[in-house]
Write a protein that holds these residues in place. Structure first.
Motif, PDB file in Angstrom:
ATOM      1  N   LEU A  50      21.498   0.056  55.471  1.00 39.39           N
ATOM      2  CA  LEU A  50      21.239  -0.539  56.768  1.00 39.39           C
ATOM      3  C   LEU A  50      21.659  -2.005  56.710  1.00 39.39           C
ATOM      4  O   LEU A  50      21.988  -2.533  55.639  1.00 39.39           O
ATOM      5  CB  LEU A  50      19.756  -0.420  57.125  1.00 39.39           C
ATOM      6  N   ARG A  82      29.301   0.003  62.110  1.00 34.43           N
ATOM      7  CA  ARG A  82      28.746  -1.326  62.349  1.00 34.43           C
ATOM      8  C   ARG A  82      29.665  -2.366  61.704  1.00 34.43           C
ATOM      9  O   ARG A  82      30.381  -2.058  60.742  1.00 34.43           O
ATOM     10  CB  ARG A  82      27.344  -1.443  61.750  1.00 34.43           C
ATOM     11  N   THR A 120      18.894  -2.938  63.904  1.00 29.02           N
ATOM     12  CA  THR A 120      18.990  -2.300  62.605  1.00 29.02           C
ATOM     13  C   THR A 120      17.772  -2.573  61.756  1.00 29.02           C
ATOM     14  O   THR A 120      17.758  -2.342  60.564  1.00 29.02           O
ATOM     15  CB  THR A 120      20.228  -2.819  61.877  1.00 29.02           C
ATOM     16  N   VAL A 158      28.276   6.415  63.659  1.00 24.73           N
ATOM     17  CA  VAL A 158      28.137   4.981  63.913  1.00 24.73           C
ATOM     18  C   VAL A 158      29.101   4.209  63.032  1.00 24.73           C
ATOM     19  O   VAL A 158      29.466   4.657  61.934  1.00 24.73           O
ATOM     20  CB  VAL A 158      26.689   4.501  63.630  1.00 24.73           C
ATOM     21  N   TYR A 212      17.933   8.479  62.738  1.00 24.92           N
ATOM     22  CA  TYR A 212      18.066   7.714  61.492  1.00 24.92           C
ATOM     23  C   TYR A 212      17.197   6.463  61.504  1.00 24.92           C
ATOM     24  O   TYR A 212      16.434   6.210  60.554  1.00 24.92           O
ATOM     25  CB  TYR A 212      19.526   7.331  61.267  1.00 24.92           C
ATOM     26  N   PRO A 229      23.628   6.629  57.693  1.00 26.42           N
ATOM     27  CA  PRO A 229      23.727   7.077  59.080  1.00 26.42           C
ATOM     28  C   PRO A 229      25.103   7.661  59.398  1.00 26.42           C
ATOM     29  O   PRO A 229      26.118   7.265  58.809  1.00 26.42           O
ATOM     30  CB  PRO A 229      23.508   5.784  59.873  1.00 26.42           C
ATOM     31  N   TRP A 272      22.901   8.002  63.799  1.00 27.25           N
ATOM     32  CA  TRP A 272      22.330   6.676  64.053  1.00 27.25           C
ATOM     33  C   TRP A 272      21.337   6.700  65.208  1.00 27.25           C
ATOM     34  O   TRP A 272      20.220   6.206  65.100  1.00 27.25           O
ATOM     35  CB  TRP A 272      23.475   5.710  64.347  1.00 27.25           C
ATOM     36  N   ASN A 273      21.773   7.285  66.335  1.00 23.45           N
ATOM     37  CA  ASN A 273      20.900   7.392  67.496  1.00 23.45           C
ATOM     38  C   ASN A 273      20.230   8.756  67.585  1.00 23.45           C
ATOM     39  O   ASN A 273      19.732   9.144  68.650  1.00 23.45           O
ATOM     40  CB  ASN A 273      21.695   7.120  68.788  1.00 23.45           C
TER      41      ASN A 273
END
Length: 559
Positions: free
Chosen positions: A453, A403, A6, A401, A438, A398, A434-435
Protein backbone atom coordinates in the motif's frame (compact mmCIF):
# COMPACT_ATOMS: atom_id res chain seq x y z
CA UNK A 1 -5.31 14.44 -3.75
CA UNK A 2 -8.28 12.27 -3.06
CA UNK A 3 -10.17 10.76 -0.20
CA UNK A 4 -10.35 7.47 -2.02
CA UNK A 5 -7.38 6.99 0.21
CA UNK A 6 -4.68 4.44 0.76
CA UNK A 7 -4.76 4.62 4.53
CA UNK A 8 -7.47 5.09 7.15
CA UNK A 9 -9.00 8.43 7.95
CA UNK A 10 -7.36 9.72 11.08
CA UNK A 11 -8.79 12.86 12.59
CA UNK A 12 -6.43 15.63 13.50
CA UNK A 13 -5.88 15.26 17.21
CA UNK A 14 -2.74 17.24 17.75
CA UNK A 15 -1.01 20.17 16.37
CA UNK A 16 1.53 22.86 15.62
CA UNK A 17 1.89 25.99 13.62
CA UNK A 18 2.67 26.05 9.96
CA UNK A 19 4.18 28.88 8.00
CA UNK A 20 3.71 32.36 9.38
CA UNK A 21 4.08 33.57 5.84
CA UNK A 22 4.07 37.25 5.14
CA UNK A 23 5.18 36.98 1.54
CA UNK A 24 3.36 38.83 -1.16
CA UNK A 25 1.50 36.91 -3.83
CA UNK A 26 3.22 36.56 -7.16
CA UNK A 27 -0.09 37.08 -8.97
CA UNK A 28 -0.37 40.08 -11.26
CA UNK A 29 -2.80 42.64 -9.86
CA UNK A 30 -3.54 44.11 -13.25
CA UNK A 31 -6.85 42.28 -13.39
CA UNK A 32 -8.27 39.87 -15.91
CA UNK A 33 -9.14 40.88 -19.46
CA UNK A 34 -11.16 37.92 -20.60
CA UNK A 35 -8.27 35.62 -21.38
CA UNK A 36 -6.65 34.44 -24.55
CA UNK A 37 -3.64 35.52 -26.50
CA UNK A 38 -3.26 38.04 -29.30
CA UNK A 39 -0.77 35.70 -31.00
CA UNK A 40 -2.46 34.30 -34.12
CA UNK A 41 -0.32 31.19 -33.84
CA UNK A 42 -1.84 30.29 -30.46
CA UNK A 43 -5.08 28.33 -30.11
CA UNK A 44 -7.86 29.69 -27.91
CA UNK A 45 -8.57 26.27 -26.35
CA UNK A 46 -6.57 23.83 -24.22
CA UNK A 47 -8.14 20.35 -24.15
CA UNK A 48 -7.15 17.98 -21.36
CA UNK A 49 -8.02 14.28 -21.27
CA UNK A 50 -9.64 13.50 -17.92
CA UNK A 51 -9.84 9.95 -16.57
CA UNK A 52 -13.24 10.53 -15.02
CA UNK A 53 -16.16 12.92 -14.80
CA UNK A 54 -16.43 15.46 -11.99
CA UNK A 55 -19.17 14.54 -9.57
CA UNK A 56 -20.03 18.16 -8.86
CA UNK A 57 -18.41 21.60 -8.77
CA UNK A 58 -18.80 22.48 -5.09
CA UNK A 59 -15.40 21.39 -3.74
CA UNK A 60 -16.64 21.11 -0.14
CA UNK A 61 -18.35 17.84 -1.05
CA UNK A 62 -15.75 16.57 -3.51
CA UNK A 63 -13.57 13.57 -2.73
CA UNK A 64 -11.78 12.65 -5.96
CA UNK A 65 -8.92 14.05 -7.97
CA UNK A 66 -10.79 14.41 -11.25
CA UNK A 67 -13.33 16.71 -9.58
CA UNK A 68 -10.63 18.74 -7.86
CA UNK A 69 -8.74 19.09 -11.15
CA UNK A 70 -11.71 21.06 -12.50
CA UNK A 71 -12.71 22.98 -9.36
CA UNK A 72 -9.12 24.12 -8.88
CA UNK A 73 -9.48 26.20 -12.06
CA UNK A 74 -12.77 27.75 -10.88
CA UNK A 75 -12.11 28.43 -7.20
CA UNK A 76 -9.32 29.90 -5.07
CA UNK A 77 -8.51 29.53 -1.39
CA UNK A 78 -7.06 31.78 1.25
CA UNK A 79 -3.74 30.04 0.67
CA UNK A 80 -2.38 28.59 -2.56
CA UNK A 81 0.35 26.21 -3.61
CA UNK A 82 3.55 27.62 -5.07
CA UNK A 83 3.72 26.25 -8.63
CA UNK A 84 6.04 23.27 -8.98
CA UNK A 85 6.32 22.71 -5.22
CA UNK A 86 4.35 21.45 -2.23
CA UNK A 87 4.83 24.76 -0.39
CA UNK A 88 2.06 27.20 0.43
CA UNK A 89 1.94 30.75 -0.87
CA UNK A 90 -0.46 33.69 -0.59
CA UNK A 91 -3.67 33.44 -2.60
CA UNK A 92 -6.77 35.33 -1.43
CA UNK A 93 -4.91 36.09 1.80
CA UNK A 94 -1.85 38.22 1.09
CA UNK A 95 -0.35 37.44 4.50
CA UNK A 96 -1.24 35.75 7.78
CA UNK A 97 0.04 35.77 11.32
CA UNK A 98 -0.70 33.71 14.43
CA UNK A 99 -1.21 34.90 17.97
CA UNK A 100 1.47 34.03 20.50
CA UNK A 101 -0.38 30.88 21.56
CA UNK A 102 -1.04 29.82 17.97
CA UNK A 103 -4.80 29.62 18.47
CA UNK A 104 -5.83 32.78 16.62
CA UNK A 105 -4.82 33.56 13.03
CA UNK A 106 -5.18 36.93 11.36
CA UNK A 107 -5.51 36.86 7.58
CA UNK A 108 -4.88 40.07 5.65
CA UNK A 109 -6.94 39.76 2.50
CA UNK A 110 -6.33 40.76 -1.07
CA UNK A 111 -8.35 43.87 -1.93
CA UNK A 112 -10.43 44.64 -4.98
CA UNK A 113 -11.27 41.00 -5.66
CA UNK A 114 -14.66 39.94 -7.02
CA UNK A 115 -16.31 36.58 -7.47
CA UNK A 116 -17.20 35.58 -11.00
CA UNK A 117 -20.79 36.74 -10.35
CA UNK A 118 -19.49 40.26 -9.70
CA UNK A 119 -20.01 40.25 -5.92
CA UNK A 120 -17.22 41.35 -3.60
CA UNK A 121 -14.74 39.07 -1.92
CA UNK A 122 -14.05 40.28 1.61
CA UNK A 123 -13.66 39.13 5.21
CA UNK A 124 -17.39 38.54 5.58
CA UNK A 125 -17.24 36.16 2.60
CA UNK A 126 -14.36 34.28 4.23
CA UNK A 127 -16.25 33.84 7.49
CA UNK A 128 -19.45 32.94 5.68
CA UNK A 129 -17.63 30.12 3.90
CA UNK A 130 -15.85 28.75 6.96
CA UNK A 131 -19.00 28.91 9.06
CA UNK A 132 -20.94 27.25 6.25
CA UNK A 133 -18.48 24.34 6.30
CA UNK A 134 -18.54 24.12 10.10
CA UNK A 135 -22.34 24.22 10.30
CA UNK A 136 -23.06 21.32 7.98
CA UNK A 137 -25.97 19.15 9.11
CA UNK A 138 -27.17 15.62 8.38
CA UNK A 139 -26.05 14.26 5.03
CA UNK A 140 -23.93 17.36 4.48
CA UNK A 141 -21.62 16.25 7.29
CA UNK A 142 -21.15 12.84 5.70
CA UNK A 143 -20.59 14.34 2.27
CA UNK A 144 -18.01 16.86 3.51
CA UNK A 145 -15.32 14.21 3.98
CA UNK A 146 -12.35 16.54 3.72
CA UNK A 147 -13.70 18.78 6.47
CA UNK A 148 -14.15 15.75 8.71
CA UNK A 149 -10.68 14.48 7.90
CA UNK A 150 -8.86 17.76 8.53
CA UNK A 151 -11.07 19.65 10.98
CA UNK A 152 -12.55 16.74 12.91
CA UNK A 153 -16.17 17.59 13.63
CA UNK A 154 -18.89 20.17 13.07
CA UNK A 155 -20.70 22.75 15.18
CA UNK A 156 -22.82 20.08 16.88
CA UNK A 157 -19.62 18.65 18.41
CA UNK A 158 -17.42 21.70 19.07
CA UNK A 159 -15.16 19.98 21.61
CA UNK A 160 -13.67 17.73 18.92
CA UNK A 161 -13.44 20.35 16.20
CA UNK A 162 -10.23 22.06 15.16
CA UNK A 163 -12.21 25.05 13.87
CA UNK A 164 -13.71 27.38 16.48
CA UNK A 165 -14.82 30.63 14.87
CA UNK A 166 -14.20 33.34 12.30
CA UNK A 167 -14.58 37.09 12.75
CA UNK A 168 -14.56 39.76 10.05
CA UNK A 169 -12.49 42.33 11.90
CA UNK A 170 -12.90 44.69 8.97
CA UNK A 171 -13.52 44.25 5.23
CA UNK A 172 -9.94 43.15 4.58
CA UNK A 173 -9.11 41.28 7.80
CA UNK A 174 -10.45 37.90 8.91
CA UNK A 175 -9.51 36.38 12.26
CA UNK A 176 -9.85 32.60 12.51
CA UNK A 177 -9.70 30.90 15.90
CA UNK A 178 -8.85 27.22 16.31
CA UNK A 179 -9.04 24.95 19.34
CA UNK A 180 -5.52 23.57 19.28
CA UNK A 181 -2.24 24.29 17.56
CA UNK A 182 -1.35 22.06 14.64
CA UNK A 183 1.29 21.96 11.93
CA UNK A 184 -1.58 21.38 9.52
CA UNK A 185 -3.04 24.85 10.08
CA UNK A 186 -3.15 27.10 8.17
CA UNK A 187 -1.62 24.87 5.46
CA UNK A 188 -4.84 22.91 5.04
CA UNK A 189 -6.55 26.08 3.84
CA UNK A 190 -4.64 25.58 0.58
CA UNK A 191 -6.62 22.41 -0.14
CA UNK A 192 -9.16 22.60 -2.95
CA UNK A 193 -12.00 21.54 -0.62
CA UNK A 194 -11.74 24.73 1.41
CA UNK A 195 -11.94 27.22 -1.46
CA UNK A 196 -13.86 30.46 -0.89
CA UNK A 197 -17.10 30.70 -2.88
CA UNK A 198 -19.66 33.45 -3.47
CA UNK A 199 -21.97 33.73 -0.44
CA UNK A 200 -24.71 35.14 -2.67
CA UNK A 201 -24.52 32.18 -5.03
CA UNK A 202 -24.32 29.67 -2.18
CA UNK A 203 -27.48 31.08 -0.63
CA UNK A 204 -29.43 31.40 -3.87
CA UNK A 205 -28.42 27.90 -4.94
CA UNK A 206 -29.41 26.34 -1.60
CA UNK A 207 -25.86 24.95 -1.47
CA UNK A 208 -26.20 23.06 1.82
CA UNK A 209 -29.24 21.06 0.77
CA UNK A 210 -27.48 17.73 0.45
CA UNK A 211 -29.56 14.59 0.82
CA UNK A 212 -28.58 10.96 1.24
CA UNK A 213 -29.63 8.64 -1.56
CA UNK A 214 -28.65 5.00 -1.22
CA UNK A 215 -24.90 4.90 -0.69
CA UNK A 216 -24.48 8.33 -2.27
CA UNK A 217 -25.99 11.80 -2.23
CA UNK A 218 -28.13 14.18 -4.23
CA UNK A 219 -26.84 17.72 -4.44
CA UNK A 220 -28.60 21.09 -4.83
CA UNK A 221 -28.61 23.35 -7.89
CA UNK A 222 -25.53 25.26 -6.76
CA UNK A 223 -23.34 22.17 -7.02
CA UNK A 224 -23.59 22.39 -10.82
CA UNK A 225 -23.48 26.21 -10.97
CA UNK A 226 -20.29 27.20 -9.11
CA UNK A 227 -19.24 30.77 -8.47
CA UNK A 228 -15.63 31.23 -7.40
CA UNK A 229 -12.62 33.51 -7.65
CA UNK A 230 -10.50 31.35 -9.94
CA UNK A 231 -9.03 32.17 -13.35
CA UNK A 232 -11.84 30.29 -15.11
CA UNK A 233 -15.58 29.89 -14.69
CA UNK A 234 -17.91 27.12 -15.77
CA UNK A 235 -19.42 27.59 -19.23
CA UNK A 236 -21.14 24.22 -19.56
CA UNK A 237 -21.01 20.58 -18.59
CA UNK A 238 -22.07 18.43 -21.53
CA UNK A 239 -22.66 15.03 -19.96
CA UNK A 240 -23.79 13.52 -23.27
CA UNK A 241 -20.53 14.44 -24.99
CA UNK A 242 -18.53 13.97 -21.81
CA UNK A 243 -16.93 17.40 -21.77
CA UNK A 244 -16.57 20.12 -19.15
CA UNK A 245 -16.14 23.55 -20.72
CA UNK A 246 -14.58 26.45 -18.84
CA UNK A 247 -14.03 29.99 -20.04
CA UNK A 248 -11.74 32.72 -18.73
CA UNK A 249 -13.19 34.60 -15.77
CA UNK A 250 -13.30 38.30 -16.70
CA UNK A 251 -13.44 39.17 -12.98
CA UNK A 252 -10.25 37.25 -12.17
CA UNK A 253 -7.94 39.50 -10.16
CA UNK A 254 -4.75 38.18 -11.70
CA UNK A 255 -3.26 38.15 -15.15
CA UNK A 256 -5.81 36.88 -17.64
CA UNK A 257 -5.49 33.16 -18.54
CA UNK A 258 -3.20 32.63 -21.52
CA UNK A 259 -5.84 30.44 -23.14
CA UNK A 260 -9.45 31.58 -23.13
CA UNK A 261 -11.16 28.18 -23.18
CA UNK A 262 -10.34 25.14 -21.08
CA UNK A 263 -11.97 21.83 -21.99
CA UNK A 264 -11.85 18.60 -19.98
CA UNK A 265 -12.68 15.69 -22.27
CA UNK A 266 -13.64 12.65 -20.22
CA UNK A 267 -11.83 9.54 -21.46
CA UNK A 268 -11.77 6.75 -18.84
CA UNK A 269 -9.44 4.40 -20.73
CA UNK A 270 -5.75 5.29 -20.49
CA UNK A 271 -4.85 3.74 -23.85
CA UNK A 272 -7.63 5.74 -25.50
CA UNK A 273 -6.27 8.94 -23.94
CA UNK A 274 -2.88 8.11 -25.42
CA UNK A 275 -4.40 7.53 -28.85
CA UNK A 276 -6.35 10.79 -28.71
CA UNK A 277 -3.20 12.69 -27.77
CA UNK A 278 -1.43 11.15 -30.73
CA UNK A 279 -4.38 12.07 -32.96
CA UNK A 280 -4.36 15.66 -31.72
CA UNK A 281 -7.90 15.61 -30.31
CA UNK A 282 -6.56 16.35 -26.81
CA UNK A 283 -3.50 18.32 -25.79
CA UNK A 284 -2.53 16.31 -22.70
CA UNK A 285 -3.57 13.87 -19.98
CA UNK A 286 -2.50 12.75 -16.53
CA UNK A 287 -0.72 9.66 -15.21
CA UNK A 288 0.52 8.04 -18.42
CA UNK A 289 1.58 4.46 -17.82
CA UNK A 290 5.34 4.45 -17.10
CA UNK A 291 5.84 1.79 -19.76
CA UNK A 292 4.58 4.35 -22.30
CA UNK A 293 6.84 7.22 -21.25
CA UNK A 294 9.57 6.45 -23.76
CA UNK A 295 7.16 5.93 -26.62
CA UNK A 296 5.36 9.17 -25.81
CA UNK A 297 8.66 11.05 -25.76
CA UNK A 298 9.83 9.42 -28.98
CA UNK A 299 6.58 10.59 -30.61
CA UNK A 300 7.53 14.18 -29.76
CA UNK A 301 5.36 14.69 -26.67
CA UNK A 302 6.56 16.20 -23.41
CA UNK A 303 6.36 13.84 -20.45
CA UNK A 304 6.37 16.14 -17.44
CA UNK A 305 7.69 14.26 -14.42
CA UNK A 306 6.52 15.58 -11.09
CA UNK A 307 8.61 15.42 -7.92
CA UNK A 308 7.73 12.36 -5.84
CA UNK A 309 5.43 13.21 -2.94
CA UNK A 310 4.44 9.71 -1.91
CA UNK A 311 5.64 6.52 -0.29
CA UNK A 312 5.07 2.85 -1.05
CA UNK A 313 5.39 0.47 1.89
CA UNK A 314 4.95 -3.14 2.94
CA UNK A 315 2.45 -3.03 5.78
CA UNK A 316 2.71 -5.50 8.66
CA UNK A 317 0.06 -6.73 11.11
CA UNK A 318 1.56 -8.09 14.35
CA UNK A 319 -1.90 -8.64 15.80
CA UNK A 320 -2.77 -11.20 13.14
CA UNK A 321 0.72 -12.77 13.01
CA UNK A 322 2.39 -12.68 16.46
CA UNK A 323 5.81 -13.44 14.99
CA UNK A 324 5.76 -9.91 13.59
CA UNK A 325 5.81 -8.55 17.15
CA UNK A 326 9.55 -9.29 17.18
CA UNK A 327 11.62 -6.38 15.81
CA UNK A 328 14.15 -8.86 14.46
CA UNK A 329 11.49 -10.43 12.23
CA UNK A 330 10.41 -7.05 10.89
CA UNK A 331 14.04 -6.13 10.27
CA UNK A 332 14.58 -9.47 8.53
CA UNK A 333 11.82 -8.62 6.06
CA UNK A 334 13.51 -5.28 5.40
CA UNK A 335 16.88 -6.92 4.77
CA UNK A 336 15.29 -9.66 2.65
CA UNK A 337 13.54 -7.40 0.14
CA UNK A 338 15.66 -6.10 -2.72
CA UNK A 339 14.02 -2.73 -2.95
CA UNK A 340 16.81 -1.19 -5.01
CA UNK A 341 16.32 -3.80 -7.74
CA UNK A 342 12.55 -3.40 -7.60
CA UNK A 343 12.85 0.37 -8.05
CA UNK A 344 15.16 -0.06 -11.03
CA UNK A 345 13.00 -2.65 -12.76
CA UNK A 346 9.43 -1.82 -11.77
CA UNK A 347 9.23 1.93 -11.18
CA UNK A 348 9.65 4.89 -13.54
CA UNK A 349 12.55 7.23 -14.02
CA UNK A 350 13.21 9.31 -10.91
CA UNK A 351 11.95 6.76 -8.37
CA UNK A 352 14.11 6.10 -5.30
CA UNK A 353 14.34 3.62 -2.44
CA UNK A 354 12.71 5.02 0.70
CA UNK A 355 14.65 5.27 3.93
CA UNK A 356 11.64 6.53 5.94
CA UNK A 357 7.91 7.11 5.67
CA UNK A 358 8.00 10.68 4.34
CA UNK A 359 9.48 11.84 1.02
CA UNK A 360 12.50 14.17 0.95
CA UNK A 361 10.39 17.23 0.12
CA UNK A 362 8.55 17.12 3.47
CA UNK A 363 9.81 19.13 6.42
CA UNK A 364 11.21 16.75 9.03
CA UNK A 365 12.86 14.40 6.53
CA UNK A 366 16.05 12.97 8.04
CA UNK A 367 18.82 12.92 5.44
CA UNK A 368 21.14 10.92 7.68
CA UNK A 369 18.95 7.79 7.61
CA UNK A 370 20.05 5.13 5.16
CA UNK A 371 17.66 2.53 3.73
CA UNK A 372 17.96 -1.02 5.00
CA UNK A 373 20.44 -2.72 2.71
CA UNK A 374 19.56 -5.80 0.70
CA UNK A 375 21.24 -8.49 2.82
CA UNK A 376 19.56 -11.92 2.65
CA UNK A 377 22.16 -13.49 4.91
CA UNK A 378 21.47 -10.91 7.59
CA UNK A 379 17.76 -11.62 7.15
CA UNK A 380 18.30 -15.35 7.66
CA UNK A 381 20.38 -14.68 10.77
CA UNK A 382 17.71 -12.47 12.31
CA UNK A 383 14.97 -14.99 11.56
CA UNK A 384 17.04 -17.69 13.23
CA UNK A 385 17.67 -15.53 16.30
CA UNK A 386 13.93 -14.82 16.54
CA UNK A 387 13.00 -18.48 16.13
CA UNK A 388 10.98 -17.56 13.05
CA UNK A 389 12.64 -19.72 10.43
CA UNK A 390 10.11 -21.10 7.97
CA UNK A 391 7.41 -18.65 9.08
CA UNK A 392 4.45 -17.99 6.78
CA UNK A 393 3.23 -14.56 5.70
CA UNK A 394 -0.21 -13.98 4.22
CA UNK A 395 1.03 -11.30 1.83
CA UNK A 396 -1.53 -9.33 -0.23
CA UNK A 397 -1.60 -6.98 -3.19
CA UNK A 398 -4.44 -5.08 -4.90
CA UNK A 399 -5.77 -5.75 -8.39
CA UNK A 400 -7.61 -3.52 -10.87
CA UNK A 401 -5.59 -0.49 -9.88
CA UNK A 402 -2.48 1.46 -10.78
CA UNK A 403 -1.16 4.06 -8.38
CA UNK A 404 1.68 6.56 -8.95
CA UNK A 405 3.75 4.83 -6.27
CA UNK A 406 2.67 1.34 -7.42
CA UNK A 407 2.11 1.17 -11.21
CA UNK A 408 1.93 -2.64 -11.34
CA UNK A 409 1.13 -4.11 -7.90
CA UNK A 410 1.28 -7.72 -9.07
CA UNK A 411 4.82 -7.41 -10.45
CA UNK A 412 6.06 -5.63 -7.34
CA UNK A 413 4.44 -8.27 -5.16
CA UNK A 414 6.00 -11.06 -7.23
CA UNK A 415 9.48 -9.55 -6.86
CA UNK A 416 9.17 -9.27 -3.09
CA UNK A 417 7.62 -12.73 -2.78
CA UNK A 418 10.67 -14.19 -4.50
CA UNK A 419 12.94 -12.29 -2.12
CA UNK A 420 11.07 -13.49 0.97
CA UNK A 421 11.03 -17.09 -0.17
CA UNK A 422 14.78 -16.90 -0.77
CA UNK A 423 15.38 -16.36 2.96
CA UNK A 424 12.99 -19.13 4.01
CA UNK A 425 9.78 -17.18 4.54
CA UNK A 426 6.76 -18.97 3.10
CA UNK A 427 4.34 -16.69 1.29
CA UNK A 428 0.61 -17.18 1.05
CA UNK A 429 -0.29 -14.97 -1.89
CA UNK A 430 -3.57 -13.05 -1.65
CA UNK A 431 -5.12 -10.47 -3.97
CA UNK A 432 -8.37 -8.54 -4.14
CA UNK A 433 -9.69 -5.65 -6.28
CA UNK A 434 -8.74 -2.19 -5.00
CA UNK A 435 -12.37 -1.06 -4.90
CA UNK A 436 -13.65 -4.56 -4.25
CA UNK A 437 -12.64 -5.04 -0.64
CA UNK A 438 -8.85 -4.68 -0.57
CA UNK A 439 -8.78 -1.40 1.33
CA UNK A 440 -11.45 -2.62 3.74
CA UNK A 441 -9.46 -5.80 4.36
CA UNK A 442 -6.40 -3.74 5.22
CA UNK A 443 -7.98 -0.93 7.25
CA UNK A 444 -11.12 -2.39 8.78
CA UNK A 445 -10.63 -6.12 8.80
CA UNK A 446 -6.91 -6.62 9.45
CA UNK A 447 -7.10 -9.57 7.08
CA UNK A 448 -3.45 -9.79 6.01
CA UNK A 449 -0.08 -10.35 7.69
CA UNK A 450 1.62 -8.15 5.11
CA UNK A 451 0.40 -6.06 2.19
CA UNK A 452 1.39 -3.49 -0.40
CA UNK A 453 0.00 0.00 0.00
CA UNK A 454 1.07 3.61 -0.17
CA UNK A 455 0.18 7.22 0.41
CA UNK A 456 0.30 10.43 -1.60
CA UNK A 457 0.52 13.48 0.63
CA UNK A 458 -2.09 16.23 0.71
CA UNK A 459 0.29 18.99 1.78
CA UNK A 460 3.78 19.58 3.12
CA UNK A 461 3.63 18.44 6.73
CA UNK A 462 5.16 15.37 8.35
CA UNK A 463 1.94 14.83 10.29
CA UNK A 464 0.07 14.23 7.04
CA UNK A 465 2.22 11.12 6.61
CA UNK A 466 3.38 9.95 10.05
CA UNK A 467 0.27 11.10 11.89
CA UNK A 468 -1.96 9.39 9.35
CA UNK A 469 -0.02 6.16 9.66
CA UNK A 470 0.78 5.84 13.34
CA UNK A 471 -0.90 8.41 15.59
CA UNK A 472 -3.92 6.26 16.47
CA UNK A 473 -2.58 2.94 17.78
CA UNK A 474 -6.02 1.36 18.25
CA UNK A 475 -7.21 2.04 14.73
CA UNK A 476 -4.16 2.31 12.48
CA UNK A 477 -3.49 -0.25 9.76
CA UNK A 478 -0.33 -1.47 11.48
CA UNK A 479 -2.03 -2.52 14.75
CA UNK A 480 0.65 -0.86 16.83
CA UNK A 481 -1.65 -1.19 19.85
CA UNK A 482 -0.30 -4.73 20.38
CA UNK A 483 3.31 -3.50 20.45
CA UNK A 484 4.83 -2.14 23.68
CA UNK A 485 5.80 1.17 22.09
CA UNK A 486 2.58 1.83 20.14
CA UNK A 487 1.12 4.38 22.53
CA UNK A 488 4.48 6.04 23.09
CA UNK A 489 4.94 6.60 19.36
CA UNK A 490 1.44 8.03 19.14
CA UNK A 491 2.10 10.41 22.03
CA UNK A 492 5.45 11.50 20.58
CA UNK A 493 3.91 12.21 17.18
CA UNK A 494 1.23 14.37 18.78
CA UNK A 495 3.83 16.25 20.79
CA UNK A 496 5.92 16.89 17.68
CA UNK A 497 2.90 18.16 15.76
CA UNK A 498 2.11 20.56 18.61
CA UNK A 499 5.52 22.28 18.53
CA UNK A 500 5.09 25.91 17.48
CA UNK A 501 8.59 26.69 16.24
CA UNK A 502 9.08 25.29 12.73
CA UNK A 503 12.77 24.46 13.10
CA UNK A 504 12.21 22.80 16.45
CA UNK A 505 9.31 20.81 15.04
CA UNK A 506 11.35 19.68 12.03
CA UNK A 507 14.12 18.48 14.36
CA UNK A 508 11.61 16.54 16.44
CA UNK A 509 10.30 14.79 13.34
CA UNK A 510 13.81 14.01 12.16
CA UNK A 511 14.45 12.27 15.48
CA UNK A 512 11.14 10.43 15.27
CA UNK A 513 11.83 9.28 11.73
CA UNK A 514 15.06 7.72 12.92
CA UNK A 515 13.32 6.00 15.84
CA UNK A 516 10.54 4.71 13.59
CA UNK A 517 12.86 2.96 11.15
CA UNK A 518 15.56 1.85 13.61
CA UNK A 519 13.75 1.22 16.90
CA UNK A 520 10.15 0.50 15.88
CA UNK A 521 9.88 -0.44 12.17
CA UNK A 522 6.08 -0.96 12.17
CA UNK A 523 6.22 -1.43 8.38
CA UNK A 524 8.82 -1.44 5.62
CA UNK A 525 9.24 1.81 3.66
CA UNK A 526 9.88 0.82 0.06
CA UNK A 527 10.08 3.70 -2.39
CA UNK A 528 9.10 7.17 -3.56
CA UNK A 529 7.90 7.29 -7.18
CA UNK A 530 7.28 10.38 -9.32
CA UNK A 531 3.99 10.53 -11.21
CA UNK A 532 3.88 12.19 -14.61
CA UNK A 533 1.56 13.93 -16.98
CA UNK A 534 2.02 14.26 -20.72
CA UNK A 535 1.28 17.08 -23.15
CA UNK A 536 1.93 17.55 -26.83
CA UNK A 537 4.97 19.46 -28.01
CA UNK A 538 2.65 22.36 -28.87
CA UNK A 539 1.83 23.00 -25.19
CA UNK A 540 3.85 25.57 -23.26
CA UNK A 541 3.62 27.07 -19.79
CA UNK A 542 2.45 24.00 -17.85
CA UNK A 543 4.08 23.72 -14.41
CA UNK A 544 3.86 20.16 -12.97
CA UNK A 545 2.83 19.93 -9.32
CA UNK A 546 4.04 17.19 -6.95
CA UNK A 547 0.56 17.40 -5.40
CA UNK A 548 -1.04 16.97 -8.85
CA UNK A 549 -2.49 20.43 -8.16
CA UNK A 550 -1.83 22.05 -11.53
CA UNK A 551 -3.64 25.17 -12.66
CA UNK A 552 -3.89 25.77 -16.38
CA UNK A 553 -4.16 29.57 -16.68
CA UNK A 554 -0.49 29.79 -17.73
CA UNK A 555 -0.83 27.27 -20.57
CA UNK A 556 -0.71 28.09 -24.26
CA UNK A 557 -1.18 25.74 -27.23
CA UNK A 558 0.47 26.49 -30.54
CA UNK A 559 -1.56 25.89 -33.69
Amino acid sequence: MTLKRTAPLVLLTAAALSMTACAESQRDDSGGSGGGSADSNVKDTFTFGAAGAPELFDPLYATDGETFRVTRQIHSGLLGIKPGTADIQPELAESWEPSDDGLSWTFNLRQGVKFSDGTDFNAEAVCYNLDRMYNQKGAGQTAAEYWTYFFGTFSDDPENSLYKSCEAKDANTAVVDITRTTSSFPTILSLASFAIQSPKALEEGDANNVKAQGEGFTYPDYSMNPVGVGPYKLASYDEANKTVNLVANENWYGEAPKTKNLVFKIIPDESTRRQELQAGSIDGYDLPNPVDWKGLKDAGNNVEIRDAFNVLYIGLNPERNPKLKDLKVRQAIAYATNRDQMVKTQLPEGAAVASQFIPPAVSGYNESIQPYAYDPEKAKQLLQEAGAEGMTLKFAFPTEVSRPYMPDPQKIHAAFTKDLQAVGIKVQEVSKPWNGGYLDDVSANGAYDAWLLGWTGDYNAADNFLGTFFSSPKTNDFHTNVLPWGQQLSDDLKKADAIVDEDERATAYQDLNQQIVEKYLPAIPVSHSPPALVVSDKVEGLVPSPLTAETFDTVTVQK
